[in-house]
Scaffold this active site. Structure first.
Site, PDB file in Angstrom:
ATOM      1  N   ARG A 172     -10.477 -72.824  49.272  1.00 54.62           N
ATOM      2  CA  ARG A 172     -10.938 -73.625  48.671  1.00 54.62           C
ATOM      3  C   ARG A 172     -10.627 -74.797  49.315  1.00 54.62           C
ATOM      4  O   ARG A 172     -10.178 -74.916  50.393  1.00 54.62           O
ATOM      5  CB  ARG A 172      -9.809 -74.053  47.363  1.00 54.62           C
ATOM      6  CG  ARG A 172      -9.504 -72.871  46.342  1.00 54.62           C
ATOM      7  CD  ARG A 172      -8.776 -72.628  45.777  1.00 54.62           C
ATOM      8  NE  ARG A 172      -7.874 -71.871  44.818  1.00 54.62           N
ATOM      9  CZ  ARG A 172      -6.770 -70.763  44.478  1.00 54.62           C
ATOM     10  NH1 ARG A 172      -5.953 -71.895  44.534  1.00 54.62           N
ATOM     11  NH2 ARG A 172      -7.354 -70.078  43.152  1.00 54.62           N
ATOM     12  N   ARG A 198      -5.572 -77.821  37.824  1.00 47.61           N
ATOM     13  CA  ARG A 198      -5.774 -77.646  38.872  1.00 47.61           C
ATOM     14  C   ARG A 198      -7.166 -77.835  39.259  1.00 47.61           C
ATOM     15  O   ARG A 198      -7.146 -78.193  40.011  1.00 47.61           O
ATOM     16  CB  ARG A 198      -5.375 -76.245  39.488  1.00 47.61           C
ATOM     17  CG  ARG A 198      -4.999 -76.121  41.093  1.00 47.61           C
ATOM     18  CD  ARG A 198      -4.459 -74.525  41.306  1.00 47.61           C
ATOM     19  NE  ARG A 198      -4.936 -73.546  40.650  1.00 47.61           N
ATOM     20  CZ  ARG A 198      -4.814 -72.684  41.300  1.00 47.61           C
ATOM     21  NH1 ARG A 198      -3.782 -72.478  41.721  1.00 47.61           N
ATOM     22  NH2 ARG A 198      -5.296 -71.260  40.716  1.00 47.61           N
ATOM     23  N   ARG A 233      -8.865 -65.251  35.204  1.00 46.33           N
ATOM     24  CA  ARG A 233      -7.420 -65.884  35.533  1.00 46.33           C
ATOM     25  C   ARG A 233      -6.863 -65.121  34.747  1.00 46.33           C
ATOM     26  O   ARG A 233      -5.429 -65.019  34.465  1.00 46.33           O
ATOM     27  CB  ARG A 233      -7.297 -66.318  36.375  1.00 46.33           C
ATOM     28  CG  ARG A 233      -7.517 -66.536  38.130  1.00 46.33           C
ATOM     29  CD  ARG A 233      -7.439 -68.156  38.271  1.00 46.33           C
ATOM     30  NE  ARG A 233      -6.628 -67.466  40.028  1.00 46.33           N
ATOM     31  CZ  ARG A 233      -8.031 -66.967  40.986  1.00 46.33           C
ATOM     32  NH1 ARG A 233      -9.676 -66.258  40.700  1.00 46.33           N
ATOM     33  NH2 ARG A 233      -7.531 -67.236  42.327  1.00 46.33           N
TER      34      ARG A 233
HETATM   35  N1  LIG Z   1      -1.149 -58.080  46.631  1.00 45.80           N
HETATM   36  C1  LIG Z   1      -1.204 -59.478  47.598  1.00 45.80           C
HETATM   37  N2  LIG Z   1      -1.588 -60.216  46.360  1.00 45.80           N
HETATM   38  C2  LIG Z   1      -1.371 -61.669  47.323  1.00 45.80           C
HETATM   39  C3  LIG Z   1      -1.546 -61.969  48.657  1.00 45.80           C
HETATM   40  N3  LIG Z   1      -2.220 -63.362  48.834  1.00 45.80           N
HETATM   41  C4  LIG Z   1      -2.023 -63.630  47.069  1.00 45.80           C
HETATM   42  N4  LIG Z   1      -1.847 -63.269  46.867  1.00 45.80           N
HETATM   43  C5  LIG Z   1      -2.167 -62.841  45.335  1.00 45.80           C
HETATM   44  O1  LIG Z   1      -3.333 -62.875  45.133  1.00 45.80           O
HETATM   45  C6  LIG Z   1      -3.115 -63.871  43.484  1.00 45.80           C
HETATM   46  C7  LIG Z   1      -4.984 -64.745  43.491  1.00 45.80           C
HETATM   47  O2  LIG Z   1      -4.232 -65.316  44.528  1.00 45.80           O
HETATM   48  P1  LIG Z   1      -5.503 -67.452  44.946  1.00 45.80           P
HETATM   49  O3  LIG Z   1      -6.760 -66.715  44.797  1.00 45.80           O
HETATM   50  O4  LIG Z   1      -4.773 -68.037  46.034  1.00 45.80           O
HETATM   51  O5  LIG Z   1      -5.573 -67.784  43.409  1.00 45.80           O
HETATM   52  P2  LIG Z   1      -4.198 -68.404  42.879  1.00 45.80           P
HETATM   53  O6  LIG Z   1      -2.934 -67.357  42.604  1.00 45.80           O
HETATM   54  O7  LIG Z   1      -4.818 -69.304  41.215  1.00 45.80           O
HETATM   55  O8  LIG Z   1      -3.439 -69.265  43.657  1.00 45.80           O
HETATM   56  C8  LIG Z   1      -1.830 -64.346  43.286  1.00 45.80           C
HETATM   57  O9  LIG Z   1      -1.021 -63.429  42.130  1.00 45.80           O
HETATM   58  C9  LIG Z   1      -1.846 -65.120  44.721  1.00 45.80           C
HETATM   59  O10 LIG Z   1      -0.269 -64.625  44.424  1.00 45.80           O
HETATM   60  C10 LIG Z   1      -1.333 -60.633  48.779  1.00 45.80           C
HETATM   61  O11 LIG Z   1      -1.391 -60.487  50.599  1.00 45.80           O
HETATM   62  N5  LIG Z   1      -1.043 -59.801  48.360  1.00 45.80           N
HETATM   63  N1  LIG Z   2       6.598 -76.636  36.723  1.00 43.11           N
HETATM   64  C1  LIG Z   2       5.299 -77.700  36.363  1.00 43.11           C
HETATM   65  N2  LIG Z   2       4.905 -77.871  35.520  1.00 43.11           N
HETATM   66  C2  LIG Z   2       3.366 -78.148  35.566  1.00 43.11           C
HETATM   67  N3  LIG Z   2       3.186 -78.643  36.329  1.00 43.11           N
HETATM   68  C3  LIG Z   2       2.694 -77.657  37.169  1.00 43.11           C
HETATM   69  C4  LIG Z   2       3.970 -76.650  37.419  1.00 43.11           C
HETATM   70  N4  LIG Z   2       4.164 -76.342  38.615  1.00 43.11           N
HETATM   71  C5  LIG Z   2       2.874 -76.197  38.761  1.00 43.11           C
HETATM   72  N5  LIG Z   2       3.045 -77.135  38.644  1.00 43.11           N
HETATM   73  C6  LIG Z   2       1.176 -77.785  38.060  1.00 43.11           C
HETATM   74  O1  LIG Z   2      -0.352 -76.362  37.529  1.00 43.11           O
HETATM   75  C7  LIG Z   2      -1.231 -75.712  38.138  1.00 43.11           C
HETATM   76  C8  LIG Z   2      -0.610 -74.660  39.559  1.00 43.11           C
HETATM   77  O2  LIG Z   2       0.140 -74.630  39.848  1.00 43.11           O
HETATM   78  P1  LIG Z   2       0.676 -73.620  41.732  1.00 43.11           P
HETATM   79  O3  LIG Z   2       1.501 -73.746  42.758  1.00 43.11           O
HETATM   80  O4  LIG Z   2      -0.841 -73.820  42.403  1.00 43.11           O
HETATM   81  O5  LIG Z   2       0.641 -71.789  41.257  1.00 43.11           O
HETATM   82  P2  LIG Z   2      -0.091 -70.563  41.235  1.00 43.11           P
HETATM   83  O6  LIG Z   2       0.601 -70.014  42.769  1.00 43.11           O
HETATM   84  O7  LIG Z   2       0.895 -69.618  40.248  1.00 43.11           O
HETATM   85  O8  LIG Z   2      -1.552 -70.250  41.513  1.00 43.11           O
HETATM   86  C9  LIG Z   2      -1.178 -76.993  40.071  1.00 43.11           C
HETATM   87  O9  LIG Z   2      -1.611 -78.430  39.719  1.00 43.11           O
HETATM   88  C10 LIG Z   2       0.688 -77.952  39.510  1.00 43.11           C
HETATM   89  O10 LIG Z   2       1.248 -78.785  39.691  1.00 43.11           O
END
Ligand SMILES: Nc1nc2c(ncn2[C@@H]2O[C@H](COP(=O)(O)OP(=O)(O)O)[C@@H](O)[C@H]2O)c(=O)[nH]1
Ligand SMILES: Nc1ncnc2c1ncn2[C@@H]1O[C@H](COP(=O)(O)OP(=O)(O)O)[C@@H](O)[C@H]1O
Length: 395
Positions: A170, A263, A274
């Site tokens: 990203r 986000r 998702r």
């Molecule tokens: N199994 C596994 N899942 C991962 C790993 N790293 C990230 N993820 C998971 O992959 C999913 C997608 O992550 P990401 O593409 O960063 O998107 P986001 O969760 O929407 O921020 C999330 O549920 C993460 O917890 C990994 O090393 N192993």
């Molecule tokens: N407790 C909360 N209340 C409102 N917004 C939140 C809270 N926790 C996270 N966010 C927002 O929600 C979005 C997704 O959070 P993020 O940390 O990227 O989620 P994930 O890592 O689980 O995918 C972000 O824009 C973040 O700022």
């Protein structure tokens, strides 16, 4: 002079003598494990050959895990029926103890999966260290936000396990900080070579935790945080890594959708994917025995406080205890013996100086391949300042 070599070795002596360099051989069950020698022109590398006494054949096993870097001299001794301790001489304290796993649970599983003879390396670590923390939950629930907050507040306590992924970065993501962005074929190859603790296909991309990612954090004395999906959490649960498993829930599905859209990092199609996966993950999060704690991320501050409590970071709790490592160095001239989960390492020293004898307790080993074998306790034995051990008083 000495005893005659057994017939099974004489028959195969040509093979045996082809190996050069510092070698050790140890018998475990019906197999003799020969460690060391030359490989690909590289001297003193830790190559492995196995002599199977039941078939009188040499086997070249699949070697998993990160192998020790070459050293001039090593010794080896079986610890029990599933692993051999390998001691590297003249190396740093944190690099001198290694295990060659020959029949541990991990090795048994890999033998079944790969259908070949398998051995695996794991590095020995003194003490147990703090348990890593696995954080799971659906996309957009706030895992990343919670982890960043925690790491900002306790920068010297926590370290993030940087995963590998085949998804595109990203806008603000940095290679090596948020993820290692990698090619699918390279990652698949590394997974086959046993470099990953776990891996999973998530939202159409491959994600995985390399052993090195976790160990780099743990070796630096920090507590490792893993942000992985539920499949990954399940794999880690089944692995040798002892961790605390925390599942993060949204206050409602509508709120999850709102956060994910707000986000603004995904296309509509990716958001839909998702959200579909989120329903499955929320169900799986309730699987019995998988997660130790479930937190609802409604108010960020409150949720973070809960998380800190679980990790014993609230003001009433004792600080996390980190292991202390004494500086130890195994000299080139050393002898090693094992009995009842206790290893004695007798290190010769400069002329006129008393030897150092280390006692290594291996009775409570934890973890192991893939990764580190923890729970070691090695310390020098206090010797009396007489000549008893120098062998001078022979009258
Ligand atoms: N199994 C596994 N899942 C991962 C790993 N790293 C990230 N993820 C998971 O992959 C999913 C997608 O992550 P990401 O593409 O960063 O998107 P986001 O969760 O929407 O921020 C999330 O549920 C993460 O917890 C990994 O090393 N192993
Ligand atoms: N407790 C909360 N209340 C409102 N917004 C939140 C809270 N926790 C996270 N966010 C927002 O929600 C979005 C997704 O959070 P993020 O940390 O990227 O989620 P994930 O890592 O689980 O995918 C972000 O824009 C973040 O700022």
């Amino acid at each position: 002079m000495g005893e005659e070599a057994p017939e099974y070795l004489l028959d195969n002596l040509d093979e045996f003598s082809l190996l050069k360099g510092n070698q050790t051989s140890n018998i475990v069950g019906k197999k003799i494990y020969v460690v060391g020698g030359c490989e690909d022109g590289e001297d003193n590398s830790f190559s492995i050959k196995i002599f199977d006494r039941s078939t009188s054949e040499w086997l070249i096993p699949t070697v998993l895990g990160v192998k020790p870097t070459p050293c001039k001299l090593h010794s080896a001794v079986p610890v029990n029926e599933d692993r051999i301790l390998v001691l590297k001489s003249n190396t740093a304290t944190d690099d001198c103890l290694w295990f060659l796993e020959v029949d541990t649970r991990f090795v048994k599983e890999q033998k079944k999966i790969l259908g070949t003879e398998v051995v695996a390396w794991s590095k020995g670590v003194q003490g147990t260290g703090p348990k890593p923390v696995v954080i799971s939950g659906p996309s957009g629930v706030g895992k990343g936000t919670l982890i960043s907050k925690l790491m900002k507040e306790f920068p010297s306590t926590f370290g993030f396990s940087v995963s590998h992924t085949t998804r595109a970065p990203r806008e603000k993501e940095v290679h090596g900080v948020h993820y290692y962005f990698t090619e699918r074929s390279k990652m698949e190859n590394d997974i086959r070579e046993g470099k990953f603790l776990e891996s999973a296909s998530v939202h159409g991309n491959l994600y995985g935790t390399s052993i090195e990612a976790v160990e780099a954090v743990t070796d630096s004395g920090k507590r490792c945080i893993l942000d992985i999906d539920v499949q990954g959490a399940r794999s880690v649960r089944a692995s040798s890594l002892e961790a605390i498993f925390i599942f993060i829930c949204p206050p409602s599905f509508e709120e999850l959708e709102k956060r994910l859209r707000a986000r603004g990092t995904e296309t509509e199609e990716q958001v839909q994917k998702r959200l579909r996966n989120a329903r499955v993950e929320l169900d799986q999060g309730k699987s019995a025995g998988l997660f130790d704690h479930v937190l609802v991320n409604d108010d960020l501050e409150r949720c973070c406080e809960e998380l800190k409590k679980i990790l014993s970071l609230d003001s009433d709790a004792d600080p996390v205890a980190y292991p202390t490592t004494e500086d130890t160095r195994i000299t080139d001239f050393h002898a090693v013996s094992a009995r009842d989960q206790m290893i004695l390492i007798h290190c010769g020293s400069e002329q006129g100086m008393p030897p150092t004898i280390y006692e290594l307790d291996v009775s409570s080993l934890k973890g192991g391949a893939p990764g580190r074998t923890r729970g070691l306790n090695m310390h020098p034995i206090n010797l009396p300042t007489t000549d008893v051990l120098s062998g001078i008083d022979m009258d």
